[in-house]
Each structure stands twice: as C-alpha cells, then as structure tokens.
Design a protein around this motif. Structure first.
Motif, short mmCIF file in Angstrom:
data_model
loop_
_atom_site.label_atom_id
_atom_site.label_comp_id
_atom_site.label_asym_id
_atom_site.label_seq_id
_atom_site.Cartn_x
_atom_site.Cartn_y
_atom_site.Cartn_z
N UNK B 35 0.84 -1.20 0.00
CA UNK B 35 0.00 0.00 0.00
C UNK B 35 0.87 1.25 0.00
N UNK B 36 1.86 1.29 0.87
CA UNK B 36 2.75 2.46 0.95
C UNK B 36 3.42 2.71 -0.40
N UNK B 39 0.81 3.97 -2.80
CA UNK B 39 0.30 5.29 -2.41
C UNK B 39 1.29 6.40 -2.74
N UNK B 40 2.55 6.15 -2.42
CA UNK B 40 3.55 7.18 -2.69
C UNK B 40 3.72 7.43 -4.18
N UNK B 49 -5.84 2.04 -2.61
CA UNK B 49 -6.59 0.90 -2.04
C UNK B 49 -7.02 -0.06 -3.16
N UNK B 116 -1.72 13.69 4.31
CA UNK B 116 -0.59 12.98 4.93
C UNK B 116 -0.45 13.38 6.40
N UNK B 125 10.43 16.32 2.60
CA UNK B 125 11.19 15.14 2.16
C UNK B 125 10.44 14.41 1.04
N UNK B 126 9.15 14.28 1.26
CA UNK B 126 8.33 13.58 0.26
C UNK B 126 8.31 14.39 -1.04
N UNK B 129 11.53 13.74 -2.77
CA UNK B 129 11.61 12.37 -3.33
C UNK B 129 10.83 12.31 -4.64
N UNK B 140 14.95 4.57 -2.91
CA UNK B 140 14.88 5.33 -1.65
C UNK B 140 13.76 4.76 -0.79
N UNK B 145 12.50 3.66 3.65
CA UNK B 145 11.17 3.57 4.26
C UNK B 145 10.85 2.12 4.63
#
Lengths: 477, 182
Positions: B35-36, B39-40, B49, B116, B125-126, B129, B140, B145
């Motif tokens: 999911x992470x 999502x990112x 989802x 977020x 940071x996001x 990235x 990364x 993460x």
C-alpha cells in the motif's frame, strides 16, 4: 545519507498517521473481501481429482522450488553429476559403465557413457598433455561413428553425427592453439589428428548405416524421407569437416618440416611425403565411389521410362477399346497426376545428367592431380603438392554435393511415381471395366434387338464372357 | 521481520494446497508495504486501495495457476504492483493529456499534502523524493522507508546487486542535493 533524513524516512513507516499507511478498517474489510473472492475457486481447484500419478512428484518439485534457492539447487545438481562421474571412474561401477558403453543417443545409459567420457577428458586435461587430450577426443569421435553405424533411428544417427562434428571441430581448435604455442606440441597433435582422422573417415565411409524406419502414416513417412535426406547431407558435411581437419594437420606437419622447426627424430620428410600421397589416394578413391554412386542413380532413372511407357500403354488400350473419345473424370485425374509425376521425373533426370557430367570432370581432374602431385613430391615441393591435394578436395566436395542433390531428386521421383502407380492402376482398371461392360452390354442389346426384330422365335444369345478376359489382358500389361 | 521459513511454508500451502487462509496471512504481512509503495506513487488513497486489492488478487491467481518457479513472493508482489502503477499512469496521461513522466508530479497536490498530516520536514522530504526519477524513488522507498537490504532490492527490481548499490548511492546523493536546494 544524514541520520536525520534516514530517521525521518524510517518514521514514515512506523507512523500511525493516515495516508502513507493503509487505514486499518480498510485492511480488515479488504481481507474479508479477498478471502471471499479466493475461497470459491480454491475449493473448486482442491476438489478436482488428481489426474496424474506424479502429483506427489509435482508437489515435491514445487516444495523444492520454494524451500531451496535456485543457486543451491543448481549446485546440488552439479555436485550430484560430478559425484556420479567420479563414482563411475573411481568407485568401479564397471558393470554400469560397460553396459553404458554400447548405449546409443537417447537411451537411458547414454548419459552415464557421456559422463564417463567427460571424466576421462577432464583427467587428461588435468594430468596429461594437449596431445593426450586430442587423442581422447578423437577416441570419443570414433565412438560417435560407431554409434552412428549402430543407430536404429534417424534421430539417433543425427545426434551421433552432430556430436562427431563438434569433436572434430574441437581438435581443429586445439591444433590452432598449439600452433601458436610451440611447434613440438603442434607437430604431436597434428600427427595424432592425421592418423586418427584417416581411420574415422574410413569407418564413416564404409558400412554406412541404413535406417529402416517406416511408417504407414503418409505424413510421418514423408518426414522420415526428409529426415533421411537431411541425415545424408549431415554425413557429407561431417566427412568434409574431417577431411579439412586432416589436411590442416598435414599443413602443420609440412610447415614444421620445411622450416626445420623440428628434428627428423619426430618426423621425416619421407613420412610427410607418404602422408600427402595417402591423402591423395583417399580423395581419388572417394571420386571412384562417387562415380559408382552416380552410375547406380543413373540406372534407376531407367525404371521411370519403363513405368511411363507402361502407364501410357495401359491408358491407350483403355481408350482404344472404349471406342469413345470421352474422357472420364477419373481418367483426367490420372492424366493430371501422371503429368506431375512426369515433371518430377524430368527434373530428377536433368539433375542426374548434370551430376554425371560433374563426376566425369572431377575424375579427369583427379587423374591430372595425381600426376602433378607426384611430380611436386619428387621435387620436394611439399607445400605446392598439398595445395593441389586441397584443390582436388574442393572439387570432390562440389561433386559430392551435386551427386547428393541428384540422388535426393531421384528418390523423390520414385516416391511420386509409386504413389501415381497406386492411383493409376485401380482407376484405370475401373475405367476399363466400366466402359467395356457398357460397350458389351450395349452391343449385346443391339444384337438381341436385331434378332428379335427379324425372327419370331426368341433365342438366348449368351453374352460374351470375355469382358473379364479383356480386362485381365489389359491389366497384365 | 517475519521469519522466512514461515513465509515459505505459507507459500507452499498456497501453491500446493491452494489454501486461502495461508494467503490471507501473507496478505497481513505484505498489505502495508505494498500500500505504501503504491500510495507514494499514485498520491491518491482510493486508487492506492484499489490497486493494492488488485495486486493481491492477481498474485493469488498467479500462485495457483502458473507452474513457473516463484523465487520470492516479495518480488512478485512488487513487480505486479509496479506494472499496475504503470497502467494507471498511462490511463491518467491519456486523460490529462500530459506526458507520462509528468503525471506523478501533477498528482501531488495540496490535498495530498494535507491528508498525509506529516510535519513540515517529512512533507518536504516527500516533495523532494517525488521530484526524482522513478528508479531513484523506488530505491529510496525500499531502502529507507521499507528498510530492505540492497540484495532484497536487487531481487525486486530485477537488477544485480552492484548495480543497485550504485543506484542507491546516486539516489541518496541526489536526495541530499535536492534537499539542500529547498
């Protein structure tokens, strides 16, 4: 990366903040949905009866794939092969090895035989000289020739020939490498190659295996014919390769002798001269065999003429006795097929003619070459003599290829004609029988009508019983 | 980290016995990382989802139907996830009529930043990235993460170990440069 960055990034995972991490309610809901979606198909799959006895093996294989890494599996397989190979050599499994010695490609024990040969070669590489290695390779090449001659199918024969070619190629490479290292090593290898290749070539040329594969299925039979033709071509390629490697070896011998890089105790000039003469003899004898072969092929074309003549006689007779110019559908079919057959035959005959001419030319060149090489050897001009031998080798290769083409064309034509005969004979018999019966029946009716018409008495006129006699007579031509 | 042997046992049950419960346990372990990751990339909760669900369905179908060897379940999951993400990008590129490379950047809106709810530093940071190229973002993400090793990352991205080490080094350097600029 600074600790701050790394910590910040790491904390994102641990964070309970929504967004980057999934919502726990959604996770649970999705899990239930997933289970409901996959449970039904799983039940259906589980209820399917095992159709194969090897289910256990399949499951075991899947388990191995999951629990054992690829590297470990590969290593285990390699270790097992090495262990078996060493066991075969050291452990004294003589019964297995000697049983394996007579195995053919594709058979169960053939891998044991290959492993045993591999070990032998490895041992020679590690402990012996380059000459020992080449001797071993050529010994294995002889084994391939033996397998080729004992083959029971074209696949086995083809596998043996392919392996033979690879062995010969590797000896050629060894000779080249040795030539760059030391003249002594090159000489030793060249001598071995020259001696052994001569024997291999002789064995290959004599008692060529006849593969007796047959099939009642037309498609399979056609494929067998094609594969046999392909096999013949492969054998010719292998022979050419062996010849070329042998000549290369003689070249090395000549170079070293002429440049006096090695002493007479290794090989004398006389020995080299005799070697060149032997090569020439081999080529000349090869030409004679080609001559015989094309003669046989040429004589088989005579049967085409006989067959064609028989067919046209039968057809002519059928049409004549028919007393009609009408051509039935079945006769048209016969004529069409006869035409196709005729074209194939014509093509084959043309190729045979070309091949015969080529072989004649090659034979004449061989005669000239024998005289020239003899003279050059007498003048101690060994390089020039070998060049002539090489030239003749090229001529023979060309002639062999053309003869092979002609042989294949003739066997193709024979096949076509045999099929044609099978079609023609029953068709023409039917045509003759039908039309003759019609003629006789209509003639009989005419006679009967005239008799009945002219007379008040009825007389039974016996129908000539010669219909079958006529048919037999026609059919027997 | 879930013991590897337990995962392999569960995988065996799924492949051989087609056990849904065993797969559900694997789902429990991998749902959050996948999911992470998604999502990112997509910057949208609903899409993340949906895609995550699809990834697991597709993985299940692959495990029970395909006879091919499965080296690593993690690799399989991430590969399927990456392919799904690319499909979404293509679809969105067509809708937005912008080049594929710009899609991700366009999607990173103020709403995304709000949802977020991270502090300013993490937000920055996001942002940084997401300015990097996809390959760097992935390493990364997986390295810092998810906490995976270079070997594990190499298996997921189907590259060799040395190559991944080089990419990690370059990505890290790039991240520092971009962070210093903001």
């Amino acid at each position: 990366m600074s600790k701050k960055f790394a910590d910040n990034l790491k904390q994102m995972r641990a964070s309970k903040i929504s967004g980057i991490n999934p919502d726990s309610t959604w996770v649970a809901r999705n899990r239930a949905l997933l289970l409901s979606q996959i449970s039904e198909p799983a039940k259906t799959a589980q209820n399917e009866p095992a159709t194969e006895k090897s289910m256990f093996i399949e499951n075991l294989s899947k388990a191995m794939q999951i629990f054992v890494s690829k590297k470990v599996l590969r290593f285990a397989r390699a270790s097992l092969t090495m262990f078996l190979a060493i066991s075969v050599t050291v452990g004294g499994w003589t019964a297995t090895v000697s049983a394996a010695n007579s195995s053919l490609p594709g058979e169960a024990l053939y891998n044991v035989k290959m492993a045993s040969e591999g070990t032998e070669l490895l041992v020679n590489k590690m402990l012996g000289t380059e000459e020992d290695k080449v001797t071993t390779i050529l010994k294995h090449a002889s084994n391939r020739v033996d397998e080729f001659q004992r083959s029971k199918s074209s696949e086995q024969a083809n596998m043996a020939i392919q392996s033979l070619k690879k062995k010969i190629e590797s000896t050629g490479e060894s000779l080249e490498k040795a030539g760059q290292k030391s003249p002594e090593e090159a000489m030793a290898i060249a001598k071995v190659i020259e001696e052994k290749t001569e024997i291999i070539l002789t064995s290959l040329a004599t008692n060529k295996t006849e593969i007796n594969e047959t099939s009642t299925n037309v498609d399979t039979a056609n494929r067998l014919v094609e594969s046999h033709d392909a096999l013949k071509a492969e054998v010719v390629i292998a022979e050419n390769l062996i010849q070329a490697t042998s000549i290369k070896a003689v070249e090395v011998l000549i170079q070293n002798v002429e440049q006096q890089k090695i002493g007479e105790e290794v090989i004398t000039k006389e020995d080299v001269k005799q070697t060149i003469a032997r090569k020439l003899d081999q080529l000349v004898s090869g030409m004679s065999k080609l001559d015989v072969e094309i003669g046989v092929v040429s004589s088989s074309t005579i049967q085409f003429d006989i067959a064609s003549s028989t067919i046209s006689t039968v057809l002519d007779t059928a049409v004549k006795e028919n007393k009609t110019t009408e051509v039935s559908t079945s006769t048209t079919q016969v004529v069409t097929e006869a035409k196709t057959g005729t074209e194939t035959v014509a093509d084959a005959k043309a190729k045979v003619e070309v091949a015969t001419q080529k072989v004649d030319e090659a034979s004449k060149k061989a005669e000239v070459a024998v005289t020239e090489v003899g003279a050059l050897i007498g003048q101690n001009n060994l390089s020039a003599a070998l060049e002539k031998v090489k030239e003749l080798g090229g001529v023979k290769q060309e002639a062999t290829a053309i003869v092979l083409e002609a042989t294949n064309a003739v066997s193709n034509a024979i096949d076509v004609q045999q099929k044609e005969n099978v079609v023609i004979v029953p068709v023409q018999m039917t045509t003759v029988t039908t039309t003759l019966s019609q003629i006789i029946s209509s003639t009989t009716n005419e006679i009967l009508n005239s008799v009945v018409g002219n007379s008040t008495s009825t007389k039974t006129i016996s129908t000539p019983s010669s219909t079958s006699a006529v048919v037999d007579k026609v059919g027997s031509r | 980290m879930k013991p590897l042997l337990t995962e392999k046992l569960l995988l065996y049950k799924v492949r051989v016995k087609k056990d849904p419960e065993a797969f559900a346990k694997l789902y429990d372990f991998y749902v959050a990382p996948i999911y992470r990751f998604v999502y990112l990339k997509l910057s949208n909760k609903e899409d993340a989802e949906d895609i995550t669900s699809e990834v697991f369905i597709k993985t299940w179908n692959y495990l029970i139907k395909e006879e091919k060897e499965i080296g690593s379940l993690r690799k399989l999951l991430y590969t399927i996830a990456r392919n799904k993400i690319i499909d979404v990008y293509r679809e969105r590129a067509t809708k937005m009529e912008c080049p594929l490379d710009n899609v991700q950047h366009e999607l990173y809106t103020d709403d995304f930043k709000k949802t977020i709810e991270l502090n300013e530093e993490k937000n920055q940071l996001i942002t940084v990235i997401k300015k990097m190229k996809h390959e760097y973002q992935e390493v990364i993400h997986l390295k810092y993460i998810e906490g995976l090793s270079a070997t594990e990352i190499a298996a997921i991205l189907d590259k060799n170990y040395t190559n991944v080490r080089v990419i990690i080094h370059r990505a890290t350097k790039k991240l520092k440069e971009l962070s210093n600029l903001t």
